[in-house]
Design a protein around this motif. Structure first.
Motif, PDB file in Angstrom:
ATOM      1  N   PHE A 303       0.823  -1.216   0.000  1.00 47.24           N
ATOM      2  CA  PHE A 303       0.000   0.000   0.000  1.00 47.24           C
ATOM      3  C   PHE A 303       0.856   1.265   0.000  1.00 47.24           C
ATOM      4  CE2 PHE A 303      -2.493  -3.095   2.681  1.00 47.24           C
ATOM      5  CZ  PHE A 303      -3.189  -3.610   1.601  1.00 47.24           C
ATOM      6  N   ALA A 304       2.155   1.104  -0.318  1.00 45.67           N
ATOM      7  CA  ALA A 304       3.028   2.270  -0.341  1.00 45.67           C
ATOM      8  C   ALA A 304       2.464   3.277  -1.339  1.00 45.67           C
ATOM      9  CB  ALA A 304       4.439   1.855  -0.745  1.00 45.67           C
ATOM     10  N   GLY A 305       2.254   4.510  -0.893  1.00 38.01           N
ATOM     11  CA  GLY A 305       1.765   5.556  -1.789  1.00 38.01           C
ATOM     12  C   GLY A 305       0.259   5.531  -1.983  1.00 38.01           C
ATOM     13  N   ALA A 306      -0.437   4.561  -1.391  1.00 36.61           N
ATOM     14  CA  ALA A 306      -1.903   4.514  -1.565  1.00 36.61           C
ATOM     15  C   ALA A 306      -2.541   5.665  -0.792  1.00 36.61           C
ATOM     16  CB  ALA A 306      -2.448   3.177  -1.081  1.00 36.61           C
ATOM     17  N   ARG A 307      -3.315   6.493  -1.502  1.00 36.67           N
ATOM     18  CA  ARG A 307      -4.023   7.580  -0.848  1.00 36.67           C
ATOM     19  C   ARG A 307      -5.502   7.304  -1.009  1.00 36.67           C
ATOM     20  NH1 ARG A 307      -4.500  11.226  -3.836  1.00 36.67           N
ATOM     21  NH2 ARG A 307      -3.694  10.200  -5.693  1.00 36.67           N
ATOM     22  N   TYR A 308      -6.216   7.319   0.087  1.00 38.45           N
ATOM     23  CA  TYR A 308      -7.666   7.178  -0.035  1.00 38.45           C
ATOM     24  C   TYR A 308      -8.333   7.927   1.105  1.00 38.45           C
ATOM     25  CZ  TYR A 308      -6.832   3.443   3.383  1.00 38.45           C
ATOM     26  OH  TYR A 308      -6.417   2.728   4.465  1.00 38.45           O
ATOM     27  N   THR A 309      -9.564   8.349   0.866  1.00 37.30           N
ATOM     28  CA  THR A 309     -10.326   9.036   1.895  1.00 37.30           C
ATOM     29  C   THR A 309     -11.211   8.013   2.599  1.00 37.30           C
ATOM     30  OG1 THR A 309     -10.343  11.005   0.507  1.00 37.30           O
ATOM     31  CG2 THR A 309     -11.933  10.936   2.316  1.00 37.30           C
ATOM     32  N   SER A 310     -11.078   7.947   3.925  1.00 33.57           N
ATOM     33  CA  SER A 310     -11.891   7.017   4.709  1.00 33.57           C
ATOM     34  C   SER A 310     -13.274   7.602   4.913  1.00 33.57           C
ATOM     35  CB  SER A 310     -11.257   6.784   6.087  1.00 33.57           C
ATOM     36  OG  SER A 310      -9.935   6.336   5.937  1.00 33.57           O
ATOM     37  N   VAL A 311     -14.305   6.816   4.612  1.00 31.01           N
ATOM     38  CA  VAL A 311     -15.674   7.268   4.848  1.00 31.01           C
ATOM     39  C   VAL A 311     -16.289   6.326   5.874  1.00 31.01           C
ATOM     40  CG1 VAL A 311     -17.895   7.819   3.790  1.00 31.01           C
ATOM     41  CG2 VAL A 311     -15.783   8.060   2.454  1.00 31.01           C
ATOM     42  N   ARG A 312     -16.444   6.834   7.094  1.00 31.27           N
ATOM     43  CA  ARG A 312     -16.954   5.953   8.153  1.00 31.27           C
ATOM     44  C   ARG A 312     -18.426   6.192   8.465  1.00 31.27           C
ATOM     45  NH1 ARG A 312     -13.967   2.300  11.018  1.00 31.27           N
ATOM     46  NH2 ARG A 312     -11.750   2.450  10.571  1.00 31.27           N
ATOM     47  N   SER A 313     -18.817   7.464   8.675  1.00 36.65           N
ATOM     48  CA  SER A 313     -20.189   7.714   9.131  1.00 36.65           C
ATOM     49  C   SER A 313     -21.175   7.604   7.976  1.00 36.65           C
ATOM     50  CB  SER A 313     -20.288   9.103   9.768  1.00 36.65           C
ATOM     51  OG  SER A 313     -20.235  10.090   8.764  1.00 36.65           O
ATOM     52  N   THR A 314     -22.437   7.278   8.295  1.00 34.86           N
ATOM     53  CA  THR A 314     -23.453   7.187   7.243  1.00 34.86           C
ATOM     54  C   THR A 314     -23.720   8.568   6.645  1.00 34.86           C
ATOM     55  OG1 THR A 314     -25.021   7.131   9.056  1.00 34.86           O
ATOM     56  CG2 THR A 314     -24.711   5.089   7.864  1.00 34.86           C
ATOM     57  N   ASP A 315     -23.589   9.623   7.455  1.00 33.58           N
ATOM     58  CA  ASP A 315     -23.778  10.980   6.920  1.00 33.58           C
ATOM     59  C   ASP A 315     -22.752  11.277   5.827  1.00 33.58           C
ATOM     60  OD1 ASP A 315     -25.853  11.393   8.576  1.00 33.58           O
ATOM     61  OD2 ASP A 315     -24.838  12.813   9.917  1.00 33.58           O
ATOM     62  N   ASP A 316     -21.472  10.955   6.108  1.00 30.48           N
ATOM     63  CA  ASP A 316     -20.432  11.202   5.104  1.00 30.48           C
ATOM     64  C   ASP A 316     -20.669  10.354   3.858  1.00 30.48           C
ATOM     65  OD1 ASP A 316     -19.234  13.070   6.650  1.00 30.48           O
ATOM     66  OD2 ASP A 316     -17.656  11.758   7.427  1.00 30.48           O
ATOM     67  N   SER A 317     -21.190   9.145   4.066  1.00 31.39           N
ATOM     68  CA  SER A 317     -21.482   8.273   2.929  1.00 31.39           C
ATOM     69  C   SER A 317     -22.573   8.883   2.053  1.00 31.39           C
ATOM     70  CB  SER A 317     -21.906   6.889   3.444  1.00 31.39           C
ATOM     71  OG  SER A 317     -22.217   6.047   2.372  1.00 31.39           O
ATOM     72  N   MET A 318     -23.600   9.452   2.691  1.00 30.74           N
ATOM     73  CA  MET A 318     -24.688  10.090   1.943  1.00 30.74           C
ATOM     74  C   MET A 318     -24.187  11.319   1.173  1.00 30.74           C
ATOM     75  SD  MET A 318     -27.345   8.378   2.042  1.00 30.74           S
ATOM     76  CE  MET A 318     -27.764   6.851   2.847  1.00 30.74           C
ATOM     77  N   LEU A 319     -23.298  12.099   1.822  1.00 28.34           N
ATOM     78  CA  LEU A 319     -22.712  13.261   1.133  1.00 28.34           C
ATOM     79  C   LEU A 319     -21.929  12.816  -0.098  1.00 28.34           C
ATOM     80  CD1 LEU A 319     -21.444  15.548   4.053  1.00 28.34           C
ATOM     81  CD2 LEU A 319     -23.244  16.061   2.373  1.00 28.34           C
ATOM     82  N   LEU A 320     -21.202  11.722   0.061  1.00 29.05           N
ATOM     83  CA  LEU A 320     -20.399  11.209  -1.051  1.00 29.05           C
ATOM     84  C   LEU A 320     -21.300  10.796  -2.224  1.00 29.05           C
ATOM     85  CD1 LEU A 320     -17.589  10.379  -2.100  1.00 29.05           C
ATOM     86  CD2 LEU A 320     -17.903   8.171  -0.967  1.00 29.05           C
ATOM     87  N   CYS A 321     -22.477  10.262  -1.910  1.00 28.77           N
ATOM     88  CA  CYS A 321     -23.421   9.876  -2.981  1.00 28.77           C
ATOM     89  C   CYS A 321     -23.822  11.092  -3.824  1.00 28.77           C
ATOM     90  CB  CYS A 321     -24.683   9.260  -2.381  1.00 28.77           C
ATOM     91  SG  CYS A 321     -24.463   7.566  -1.853  1.00 28.77           S
ATOM     92  N   MET A 322     -23.823  12.268  -3.206  1.00 27.61           N
ATOM     93  CA  MET A 322     -24.255  13.481  -3.929  1.00 27.61           C
ATOM     94  C   MET A 322     -23.121  14.148  -4.695  1.00 27.61           C
ATOM     95  SD  MET A 322     -27.015  15.237  -1.416  1.00 27.61           S
ATOM     96  CE  MET A 322     -26.525  14.709   0.197  1.00 27.61           C
ATOM     97  N   ASN A 323     -21.887  13.727  -4.393  1.00 23.22           N
ATOM     98  CA  ASN A 323     -20.701  14.314  -5.012  1.00 23.22           C
ATOM     99  C   ASN A 323     -20.580  13.817  -6.462  1.00 23.22           C
ATOM    100  OD1 ASN A 323     -18.022  14.467  -5.939  1.00 23.22           O
ATOM    101  ND2 ASN A 323     -17.164  14.358  -3.875  1.00 23.22           N
ATOM    102  N   THR A 324     -20.542  14.769  -7.423  1.00 28.18           N
ATOM    103  CA  THR A 324     -20.496  14.363  -8.844  1.00 28.18           C
ATOM    104  C   THR A 324     -19.107  14.524  -9.471  1.00 28.18           C
ATOM    105  OG1 THR A 324     -21.255  16.559  -9.477  1.00 28.18           O
ATOM    106  CG2 THR A 324     -22.946  14.859  -9.285  1.00 28.18           C
ATOM    107  N   ASP A 325     -18.092  14.847  -8.649  1.00 23.77           N
ATOM    108  CA  ASP A 325     -16.725  14.962  -9.187  1.00 23.77           C
ATOM    109  C   ASP A 325     -16.229  13.597  -9.674  1.00 23.77           C
ATOM    110  OD1 ASP A 325     -16.806  17.566  -8.402  1.00 23.77           O
ATOM    111  OD2 ASP A 325     -15.747  17.232  -6.504  1.00 23.77           O
ATOM    112  N   PRO A 326     -15.285  13.597 -10.639  1.00 19.91           N
ATOM    113  CA  PRO A 326     -14.699  12.315 -11.060  1.00 19.91           C
ATOM    114  C   PRO A 326     -13.954  11.667  -9.889  1.00 19.91           C
ATOM    115  CG  PRO A 326     -13.887  14.178 -12.410  1.00 19.91           C
ATOM    116  CD  PRO A 326     -14.735  14.757 -11.344  1.00 19.91           C
ATOM    117  N   LYS A 327     -14.182  10.379  -9.685  1.00 18.91           N
ATOM    118  CA  LYS A 327     -13.564   9.704  -8.526  1.00 18.91           C
ATOM    119  C   LYS A 327     -13.788   8.199  -8.614  1.00 18.91           C
ATOM    120  CE  LYS A 327     -17.822  10.563  -5.940  1.00 18.91           C
ATOM    121  NZ  LYS A 327     -18.456  11.155  -7.137  1.00 18.91           N
TER     122      LYS A 327
END
Ligand SMILES: [Zn+2]
Length: 457
Positions: A303-327
């Protein structure tokens, strides 16, 4: 010695419910693996059968943490099993995540059945609950890899890495009184994982119990990096989101490695990666805590160099569903049987710029299978969702040895065992592998029948 025998209480001519009962000369009784039956209802019902004979076992030994090898433990403990459960340190750690998750799912299912009054039992009760899982976990005894230990007087056990998942091992047992040894393969890896070290050479043994999951199939030998690169470029290049349903333990970590590697080698532009699954996040931390089992790449961990955003809470998960940026969004469940992935699909399937990437087997009757087979509309949470997003799949990330790998694995056991017992496979896979081992390896092979007692000598 007549009381020396093997009995297959599960995973005989099927792939779930791994439980092998071993009776030893002099009276010891051990169970190798203690798996849950999974799949269609008529198979799952077998989890409700009680086994009073198993409550007096002298011990249980686990090959690895997958639920079809460990998931019956909380139930057996609930029924009264109080003995030790031996497992490698990483298997013990993973079982903490997986058994508590299994208990949670059991509780949810019972609650749902009571709400909809769709149950034999009234009120519906879970097969086991969180308290039972905690009790089972308290009976674990983590056992160092490679180091032989005395299970009982004159019975020695060694756990040897099998390359199938973090912590997975073969179990090698030596019984001094009869001068015999037995090797239990558990599930065998294929050496193509870029995260977990390849399976070790199996040691010699008089008797071998061997898995046959992919006994009749060969997997592609394509490089997953070459498969993933164009998919990421295509979907993110047109401004879409790539949604990847993945199993929390195994595939998720392989993906993190693949994405980081493509970035490091300059094959893709840096991408935003979201890991939206508390279980996958916990599992990834456990991988990092067991570095010695991981593969090294030019002196660095996978995992050297692996960058990722941790999404733990259900609220953050719901926000991510609304995010339309490339990802890239990696979420669970891998076969779309539930969980946060369904919300991401609801949001992205109608978007023709986006894509869904399947990286694992999709069982019959799952939404994953329907999507993979090109359905243009599916129902999620009782709503019809039209499928405009592009569907991709990569089939080279299997955690299992295929037919060729299995034949080679068995051939490496020298001198040839007196008997090989095949289990953990569907009928065709078992027959194909038995045929190959008999003809190519000239080995003595028998396909294990459920519940039959096989005397050893
Ligand atoms: Zn497994």
């Amino acid at each position: 010695v007549s009381d020396f025998s093997l009995q297959f209480l599960g995973a005989a001519k099927t792939v779930t419910g791994s439980r092998i009962l071993l009776n030893l000369p002099g009276g010891g009784r051990y169970l190798v693996d203690c798996g849950l039956f999974q799949g269609p209802k008529n198979i799952r019902e077998r989890n409700w059968q009680s086994h009073p004979d198993l409550l007096k076992l002298d011990g249980i030994i686990l090959t690895h943490a997958h639920i079809d090898h460990s998931g019956y433990l909380p139930r057996l403990v609930k029924e009264g099993y109080k003995g030790p459960i031996y497992a490698s340190p990483a298997t013990a750690d993973l079982c903490r995540i997986m058994l508590l998750d299994a208990a949670h799912l059991q509780e949810e299912d019972a609650r749902f059945a009571n709400m909809t009054q769709y149950s034999h039992h009234s009120p519906a009760i879970p097969l086991f609950d969180t308290k039972d899982a905690e009790q089972a976990l308290s009976q674990f005894r983590a056992t160092q890899l490679h180091r032989e230990f005395e299970l009982a007087k004159g019975i020695r056990v060694q756990m040897i890495p099998s390359g199938h998942m973090l912590g997975s091992t073969y179990i090698h047992m030596t019984i001094d009184a009869v001068k015999r040894s037995i090797l239990f393969s558990g599930d065998i890896g294929n050496g193509r994982s870029q995260v977990i070290k390849p399976p070790e050479k199996p040691p010699c043994a008089d008797y071998v119990v061997m898995e046959a999951t992919y006994g009749d199939r060969c997997q592609p030998r394509t490089d997953p990096l070459n498969e993933l690169e164009p998919i990421i470029k295509k979907v993110l290049g047109r401004g879409g989101t790539l949604v990847v349903p993945a199993f929390s333990v195994g595939r998720t970590q392989e993906l993190l490695y693949l994405i980081a590697t493509l970035e490091r080698e300059g094959r893709i532009n840096p991408v935003a990666v979201y890991l939206d699954s508390p279980m996958a996040l916990d599992a990834t931390e456990l991988y990092l805590a067991h570095q010695s089992e991981l593969r090294q790449h030019n002196g660095f961990g996978p995992f050297a160099g692996a960058r990722y955003t941790s999404v733990r809470s259900t609220d953050d998960s719901m926000l991510l569903c609304m995010n339309t940026d490339p990802k890239i969004v990696i979420s669970a469940a891998g076969m779309l049987t539930g969980g946060r992935i369904l919300h991401h699909l609801k949001a992205r399937l109608p978007d023709e710029k986006s894509g869904v990437l399947f990286v694992g087997y999709q069982a019959e009757g799952t939404k994953g299978r329907l999507l993979k087979h090109g359905l243009t509309q599916i129902r999620i949470h009782h709503q019809p969702i039209s499928v405009e997003a592009e569907i991709f799949s990569i089939d080279s990330l299997s955690a299992h040895a295929d037919s060729d790998d299995l034949v080679k694995w068995a051939a490496a056991i020298q001198p040839a065992p007196a008997q090989i017992f095949l289990n953990h496979g569907e009928q065709l896979a078992l027959e194909a592998l038995a045929y190959r081992l008999r003809h190519e390896n000239k080995q003595r092979v028998l396909i294990a029948e459920a519940d039959q007692i096989y005397p050893l000598e």
